[in-house]
Design a protein around this motif. Structure first.
Motif, PDB file in Angstrom:
ATOM      1  N   LEU A  47       0.943  -1.210  -0.044  1.00 12.74           N
ATOM      2  CA  LEU A  47       0.132  -0.080   0.065  1.00 12.74           C
ATOM      3  C   LEU A  47       0.968   1.271  -0.012  1.00 12.74           C
ATOM      4  CD1 LEU A  47      -2.753  -1.041   2.600  1.00 12.74           C
ATOM      5  CD2 LEU A  47      -3.064  -0.806   0.304  1.00 12.74           C
ATOM      6  N   ARG A  48       0.372   2.118  -0.552  1.00 11.64           N
ATOM      7  CA  ARG A  48       1.217   3.668  -0.521  1.00 11.64           C
ATOM      8  C   ARG A  48       0.143   4.834  -0.084  1.00 11.64           C
ATOM      9  NH1 ARG A  48       2.576   5.941  -4.568  1.00 11.64           N
ATOM     10  NH2 ARG A  48       4.381   6.763  -4.422  1.00 11.64           N
ATOM     11  N   TRP A  49       0.181   5.280   0.880  1.00 14.19           N
ATOM     12  CA  TRP A  49      -0.485   6.429   1.209  1.00 14.19           C
ATOM     13  C   TRP A  49      -0.763   7.400   0.194  1.00 14.19           C
ATOM     14  CZ3 TRP A  49      -4.299   8.150   4.028  1.00 14.19           C
ATOM     15  CH2 TRP A  49      -4.312   9.702   4.181  1.00 14.19           C
ATOM     16  N   GLY A  50       0.291   7.751  -0.619  1.00 16.86           N
ATOM     17  CA  GLY A  50       0.049   8.744  -1.843  1.00 16.86           C
ATOM     18  C   GLY A  50      -0.899   8.120  -2.750  1.00 16.86           C
ATOM     19  N   ASP A  51      -1.418   6.956  -2.811  1.00 11.81           N
ATOM     20  CA  ASP A  51      -2.362   6.776  -3.939  1.00 11.81           C
ATOM     21  C   ASP A  51      -3.487   6.901  -3.292  1.00 11.81           C
ATOM     22  OD1 ASP A  51      -0.608   5.373  -5.510  1.00 11.81           O
ATOM     23  OD2 ASP A  51      -0.658   3.287  -4.511  1.00 11.81           O
ATOM     24  N   ALA A  52      -3.803   7.191  -2.051  1.00 12.86           N
ATOM     25  CA  ALA A  52      -5.158   7.743  -1.485  1.00 12.86           C
ATOM     26  C   ALA A  52      -5.169   9.053  -1.219  1.00 12.86           C
ATOM     27  CB  ALA A  52      -5.313   6.958  -0.194  1.00 12.86           C
ATOM     28  N   HIS A  53      -3.915   9.914  -0.960  1.00 14.82           N
ATOM     29  CA  HIS A  53      -3.904  11.023  -0.448  1.00 14.82           C
ATOM     30  C   HIS A  53      -3.389  11.877  -1.618  1.00 14.82           C
ATOM     31  CE1 HIS A  53      -1.989  14.431   2.031  1.00 14.82           C
ATOM     32  NE2 HIS A  53      -3.483  14.229   2.730  1.00 14.82           N
ATOM     33  N   VAL A  54      -4.171  11.933  -2.643  1.00  8.58           N
ATOM     34  CA  VAL A  54      -3.966  12.436  -3.863  1.00  8.58           C
ATOM     35  C   VAL A  54      -4.376  13.802  -3.825  1.00  8.58           C
ATOM     36  CG1 VAL A  54      -4.506  12.711  -6.544  1.00  8.58           C
ATOM     37  CG2 VAL A  54      -4.169  10.358  -5.264  1.00  8.58           C
ATOM     38  N   ALA A  55      -3.322  14.836  -4.056  1.00 13.37           N
ATOM     39  CA  ALA A  55      -3.700  16.047  -4.400  1.00 13.37           C
ATOM     40  C   ALA A  55      -4.767  16.526  -5.565  1.00 13.37           C
ATOM     41  CB  ALA A  55      -2.446  17.142  -4.121  1.00 13.37           C
ATOM     42  N   ILE A  56      -5.906  16.941  -5.402  1.00 12.29           N
ATOM     43  CA  ILE A  56      -6.769  16.992  -6.587  1.00 12.29           C
ATOM     44  C   ILE A  56      -7.050  18.694  -6.883  1.00 12.29           C
ATOM     45  CG2 ILE A  56      -9.019  16.496  -7.617  1.00 12.29           C
ATOM     46  CD1 ILE A  56      -9.288  14.116  -5.911  1.00 12.29           C
ATOM     47  N   HIS A  57      -6.331  19.099  -7.726  1.00 10.78           N
ATOM     48  CA  HIS A  57      -6.539  20.552  -8.148  1.00 10.78           C
ATOM     49  C   HIS A  57      -7.674  20.307  -9.336  1.00 10.78           C
ATOM     50  CE1 HIS A  57      -2.440  21.512  -6.319  1.00 10.78           C
ATOM     51  NE2 HIS A  57      -2.371  20.094  -6.850  1.00 10.78           N
ATOM     52  N   ARG A  58      -8.952  20.579  -8.990  1.00 10.07           N
ATOM     53  CA  ARG A  58     -10.017  20.434  -9.871  1.00 10.07           C
ATOM     54  C   ARG A  58     -10.428  21.776 -10.580  1.00 10.07           C
ATOM     55  NH1 ARG A  58     -12.914  17.604  -7.031  1.00 10.07           N
ATOM     56  NH2 ARG A  58     -12.942  15.690  -8.300  1.00 10.07           N
ATOM     57  N   HIS A  59     -10.489  22.040 -11.708  1.00 12.82           N
ATOM     58  CA  HIS A  59     -10.828  23.049 -12.539  1.00 12.82           C
ATOM     59  C   HIS A  59     -12.711  23.296 -12.180  1.00 12.82           C
ATOM     60  CE1 HIS A  59     -12.370  25.869 -15.675  1.00 12.82           C
ATOM     61  NE2 HIS A  59     -11.156  25.936 -16.084  1.00 12.82           N
ATOM     62  N   PRO A  60     -12.770  24.295 -11.639  1.00  6.07           N
ATOM     63  CA  PRO A  60     -13.904  24.534 -10.831  1.00  6.07           C
ATOM     64  C   PRO A  60     -15.210  24.346 -11.819  1.00  6.07           C
ATOM     65  CG  PRO A  60     -12.938  26.509 -10.934  1.00  6.07           C
ATOM     66  CD  PRO A  60     -11.972  25.673 -11.318  1.00  6.07           C
ATOM     67  N   VAL A  61     -14.927  24.601 -13.335  1.00 13.54           N
ATOM     68  CA  VAL A  61     -16.094  24.430 -14.207  1.00 13.54           C
ATOM     69  C   VAL A  61     -15.956  23.290 -14.979  1.00 13.54           C
ATOM     70  CG1 VAL A  61     -17.211  25.729 -16.196  1.00 13.54           C
ATOM     71  CG2 VAL A  61     -16.488  27.123 -14.018  1.00 13.54           C
ATOM     72  N   LEU A  62     -14.680  22.992 -15.662  1.00 12.64           N
ATOM     73  CA  LEU A  62     -14.405  21.979 -16.683  1.00 12.64           C
ATOM     74  C   LEU A  62     -14.117  20.695 -15.940  1.00 12.64           C
ATOM     75  CD1 LEU A  62     -12.842  23.912 -19.160  1.00 12.64           C
ATOM     76  CD2 LEU A  62     -15.154  23.598 -18.996  1.00 12.64           C
ATOM     77  N   GLY A  63     -13.670  20.764 -14.592  1.00 16.82           N
ATOM     78  CA  GLY A  63     -13.128  19.574 -13.983  1.00 16.82           C
ATOM     79  C   GLY A  63     -13.987  18.182 -13.787  1.00 16.82           C
ATOM     80  N   ASP A  64     -15.248  18.206 -13.978  1.00 13.36           N
ATOM     81  CA  ASP A  64     -16.073  17.047 -14.032  1.00 13.36           C
ATOM     82  C   ASP A  64     -16.523  16.477 -15.402  1.00 13.36           C
ATOM     83  OD1 ASP A  64     -16.116  16.739 -11.080  1.00 13.36           O
ATOM     84  OD2 ASP A  64     -17.619  18.341 -10.703  1.00 13.36           O
ATOM     85  N   ILE A  65     -16.236  17.410 -16.411  1.00 14.68           N
ATOM     86  CA  ILE A  65     -16.592  16.802 -17.722  1.00 14.68           C
ATOM     87  C   ILE A  65     -15.563  16.058 -18.076  1.00 14.68           C
ATOM     88  CG2 ILE A  65     -16.783  17.578 -20.077  1.00 14.68           C
ATOM     89  CD1 ILE A  65     -17.346  20.561 -19.009  1.00 14.68           C
ATOM     90  N   PRO A  66     -16.071  14.562 -18.541  1.00 13.64           N
ATOM     91  CA  PRO A  66     -15.258  13.354 -19.055  1.00 13.64           C
ATOM     92  C   PRO A  66     -14.232  13.905 -20.267  1.00 13.64           C
ATOM     93  CG  PRO A  66     -17.601  12.914 -18.770  1.00 13.64           C
ATOM     94  CD  PRO A  66     -17.558  14.147 -18.712  1.00 13.64           C
ATOM     95  N   ILE A  67     -13.288  13.222 -20.257  1.00 10.96           N
ATOM     96  CA  ILE A  67     -12.147  13.502 -21.062  1.00 10.96           C
ATOM     97  C   ILE A  67     -11.464  15.024 -20.959  1.00 10.96           C
ATOM     98  CG2 ILE A  67     -11.496  13.856 -23.535  1.00 10.96           C
ATOM     99  CD1 ILE A  67     -13.740  11.773 -24.349  1.00 10.96           C
ATOM    100  N   VAL A  68     -12.511  15.943 -20.776  1.00 10.94           N
ATOM    101  CA  VAL A  68     -11.678  17.489 -20.637  1.00 10.94           C
ATOM    102  C   VAL A  68     -11.237  17.610 -19.296  1.00 10.94           C
ATOM    103  CG1 VAL A  68     -12.429  19.760 -20.310  1.00 10.94           C
ATOM    104  CG2 VAL A  68     -13.578  18.367 -22.383  1.00 10.94           C
ATOM    105  N   ARG A  69     -11.692  16.699 -18.339  1.00  9.32           N
ATOM    106  CA  ARG A  69     -11.091  16.838 -17.204  1.00  9.32           C
ATOM    107  C   ARG A  69      -9.612  16.169 -16.802  1.00  9.32           C
ATOM    108  NH1 ARG A  69     -15.569  12.665 -14.461  1.00  9.32           N
ATOM    109  NH2 ARG A  69     -14.655  10.826 -15.428  1.00  9.32           N
TER     110      ARG A  69
END
Length: 821
Positions: A698-720
């Motif tokens: 196990l690696r903590w980093g695999d779970a503790h992923v820093a997610i810098h999400r684009h506030p508008v486009l970040g949930d659009i498939p492929i674009v994200r």
């Protein structure tokens, strides 16, 4: 058949060609909006030529002959790199998101309209001091110069997002910058959520004395007992539990509870510095986004050069250093919000009860335009205590008695807000005493200002502190009846009563959002603080050295040891560590023994490459769930993060807190060791289902992923895939390298709230000072500067923070010259 095949082939080929042309056209238009850094441009509105040198990290060094032109240049570079972000922040503050995003942002818009932030910002413009008003106007002119350039030269509308969401580029106004400061205040304070959760938990618990377990006070002087929430409204029965309103999934104006402001800052005086110069480290914590809310810049002012972190839309370097001082900010957790339950007149619902009897609401209509739908008209209502909030926000409907509404009193709801004047004045201060004095103008958000000059270190709480009556029924910790005079605010305390630590004898000041004073109510500052754990590790690191260096401050800033893990593991595992014999391979007991063996040798370091942090975090999460679910039912869903003080109280049985361990719906009386064992089994099952069965892999980093999400486009498939930035990271909720986890969803340990900016300033050698941000300077996904600083940030590296313009020119990625026509 052959003919059909040929036509299908032709049609497919044509469609592919059209798709390719469309992609190439879209890319061409998007590339047009990439800013050109190397150019000379005649520009109206400046008094002399401005030179903007972009170093190799795209940090602009704005060289101007006047302060007005320097602020013009800052507005111009903000609009070059972050125009979409600025427009989105402005629309959020104005309550105008639905004009481009449709019905899914109506809740956000109506909340911001009811808070009245933008009209209050417009009114506040006239209350700024002359130099700040000049800065606001010059900054706006710089932004508008870039907008005019985009329109005149067809530069792809300034950002790719403007092609996807049809949004007109209205000119920037001074009030827009003040509105963004108020919006930041809304996102940095969480007392509304704390009051509501405390009230809901009080209603759920049969034994109200257990409230101090699950919502513990930070250790220190005891406070007077609070009434049960229901007892405040004896004539209006409230349900034990009412279902929560689902959070806004898209562009919420307020972060979830536990994800408001945080930060670290500490400073050392010359006698505690190896090089005999003052030192300051600061890392403000905010929600991670792509691009970051931070933007690095340097300005040359008449008072001297200043460099550090800015927020696009605001004409000030908010954290950083000048030639004379360095300054950092941390969230103070000042209790600057109170909810009031307002009683409606049963004969006239347009009137509300006051200490003098029923009085009418102050009202105003507001029209919310919605893309592709008819506009809606809402009625804004205001009481003497503040604006009336909708029951659908903050779960207010769950704690509001029938025949009542909820209003909000908050220091940021001021039409005379001079916080931006304080920020501008701070950049120009010549020493610590002047920095503290100009910060008198701060209203909200309240912060702890840590500031140094060549000889002195200090920390001062800045922002207005509400004056409450000593007989306030709930002391501001619960929503209180708004018609009772003792529950109402009585203005603000004088600035001199804000806590101040000037040149302490020990030579070191610091804050990790911990409790900073132990004063009785109502001068207490707050009952809710952001940290009880990181401060322990900070004290150890600061006291472990007689003198400090820039590198020792960096080491502390990047420290990943969790004091919570070191405290809690011996408690919860004390009866589980050792067994008489090894369990058979493949059994749950064997898995438990393997996990405990790993944890027994672990030092509490939340390193991304290690398995132990993940086992520990999953165990604590499952443990708190088992402890509270039985007693709180569905309300347990609101407790998304582990509270170490609660776990410690339970396992030490402080004031009978072991009560939480017994499952009331079972005949057996469970011990805390029983619950700890069952929770570890729960955690290991979850780990198996999510990551596989090899604990050592196990690696903590695999779970503790820093997610810098684009506030508008970040949930659009492929674009994200192209606009979001994901990085495995060390640290956790309770480490100095703080990476606050999401707490919910499919990735509960994702790092979503962290230090988007880090700076360390050394006045023994100022040009050896360093800083970094979590993404890149550009907000354009096609720019090489969109995420280029992110990998340095992830690895704990920094870039030079020098005011030497020759160093910037030596490796410049471009020089922009704005010349007077």
């Amino acid at each position: 058949m052959a003919t059909l095949f040929r036509w299908l082939l032709r049609l497919t080929t044509a469609l592919l060609i059209l798709a390719l042309v469309g992609i190439l056209l879209a890319r061409h238009l998007a590339v047009r909006s990439l800013p050109e850094y190397d150019k000379t441009r005649p520009t109206a509105g400046i008094t002399a030529d401005i030179e903007i040198v972009r170093d190799n990290n795209a940090v602009p060094h704005i060289m101007a002959l006047s302060d007005r032109d320097a602020f013009f240049g800052l507005g111009y570079v903000h609009a070059q790199d972050r125009l979409w972000q600025m427009m989105l922040l402005r629309r959020t503050a104005q309550g105008r998101l639905s004009e481009i995003f449709g019905a899914k942002t109506v809740r956000t818009d109506t909340l911001l309209r009811r808070l009245d932030l933008y009209p209050l910002s417009v009114a506040s413009v006239a209350h700024q001091d002359p130099r700040t008003l000049d800065a606001l106007e010059a900054y706006a002119a710089g932004v508008n110069a870039r907008i005019s350039e985009i329109n005149a030269e067809a530069l792809g509308r300034g950002a790719p997002e403007f092609f996807l969401f049809d949004s007109s580029l209205a000119p920037w106004q001074p009030a827009d910058s003040i509105a963004i400061v108020k919006l930041m205040a809304l996102q940095l304070t969480g007392h509304i959520g704390d009051e509501v959760l405390r009230a809901r938990t009080s209603l759920m618990l049969d034994d109200d004395t257990r409230l101090s377990d699950i919502l513990p006070d930070i250790p220190g002087e005891a406070i007077a007992a609070l009434p049960e929430y229901a007892a405040l409204f004896p004539d209006s029965p409230l349900p034990r539990y009412a279902e929560s309103t689902p959070p806004d999934p898209f562009l919420p104006a307020v972060p979830p509870r536990g994800l408001s402001g945080a930060s670290n800052a500490w400073a050392a005086a010359p006698e505690r510095s190896a090089a005999r110069g003052t030192l300051l480290a600061n890392d403000p914590h905010l929600g991670l986004t792509a691009p970051s809310i931070w933007y690095l810049a340097r300005m040359q002012l008449q008072s001297g050069g200043v460099i550090g972190g800015t927020i696009p839309g605001i004409p000030a370097i908010m954290v950083g250093r000048s030639e004379h001082i360095a300054f950092g900010l941390t969230s103070s957790y000042l209790d600057d919000q109170d909810l009031h339950i307002e009683k409606l007149n049963p004969d006239n619902p347009e009137e509300v009860l006051t200490p003098e009897g029923y009085k009418p609401f102050r009202t105003r209509k507001s029209i919310v335009d919605i893309k592709d739908e008819a506009p809606i008209t809402i009625t804004l209502r205001f009481t003497e205590n503040g604006p009336v909030l909708p029951g659908s926000q903050f779960d207010l409907e769950t704690i509001t008695p029938p025949g009542h509404v909820v209003s909000l009193n908050w220091t940021a709801l001021s039409a005379e807000d001079t916080s931006i004047s304080a920020a501008v004045g701070l950049m120009m201060a010549q020493d610590v005493s002047e920095a503290i004095e100009v910060s008198r103008a701060y209203v909200a958000p309240s912060q702890n200002l840590t500031v140094i000059d060549d000889t002195t270190v200090a920390m001062k709480l800045v922002g207005q502190m509400p004056r409450r009556d000593p007989n306030h029924q709930s002391k501001g910790r619960l929503p209180s009846p708004g018609w009772i005079a003792e529950n109402r605010w009585q203005g603000n305390l004088p600035y001199s009563q804000n806590p101040e630590f000037l040149a302490p004898r020990g030579g070191i000041v610091g804050n990790t959002n911990n409790k900073i004073v132990d004063r009785p109510f109502p001068e207490h500052v707050s009952f809710e603080w952001g940290d009880s754990q990181r401060i322990q590790r900070w004290k150890t690191l600061m006291q472990g050295r007689k003198v400090h260096t820039r590198d020792s401050f960096i080491e502390a800033q990047l420290d990943t040891v969790s004091p919570a893990a070191r405290t809690l593991l011996p408690l919860i595992g004390r009866d589980l560590w050792y067994t008489t014999e090894a369990a058979p391979e493949g059994t749950p007991e064997r898995r438990r023994q393997q996990a405990l063996a790993l944890l027994a040798e672990w030092n509490g370091e939340m390193n991304e490459h290690m398995p132990e942090p993940l086992i520990y975090a999953a165990w604590l999460r499952a443990l708190q769930e088992r402890l509270i679910r039985d007693n709180l039912g569905p309300l347990a869903d609101e407790y998304t993060h582990v509270e170490p003080l609660f776990i410690e109280r339970v396992f030490r049985n402080i004031d009978g807190a072991a009560w939480w361990c017994d499952v009331i719906r079972s005949a057996k009386i469970e011990s805390c060791s029983d619950i700890a064992r069952l929770a570890l089994d729960d955690a290991l099952v979850w780990i198996d289902e999510t990551y596989g069965t090899q604990l050592e892999a196990l690696r903590w980093g695999d779970a503790h992923v820093a997610i810098h999400r684009h506030p508008v486009l970040g949930d659009i498939p492929i674009v994200r895939t192209f606009v979001n930035i994901r990085q495995n990271t060390s640290g956790g909720d309770f480490t100095l390298l703080r990476g606050r986890t999401a707490g919910t969803g499919s990735e509960p340990f994702a790092n979503v709230h962290a230090a988007g900016y880090r700076g360390v300033y050394d006045f023994a050698d100022p040009d050896s000072s360093v800083f970094i941000m979590s993404t890149g300077q550009s907000g354009h996904p096609l720019s090489r500067h969109y995420d280029d600083l992110g990998q340095l940030w992830r690895r704990g590296e920094y870039i030079p923070m020098s005011l030497d313009i020759d160093l910037a020119r030596a490796a410049a990625s471009g020089i922009t010259r704005l010349v007077k026509p």
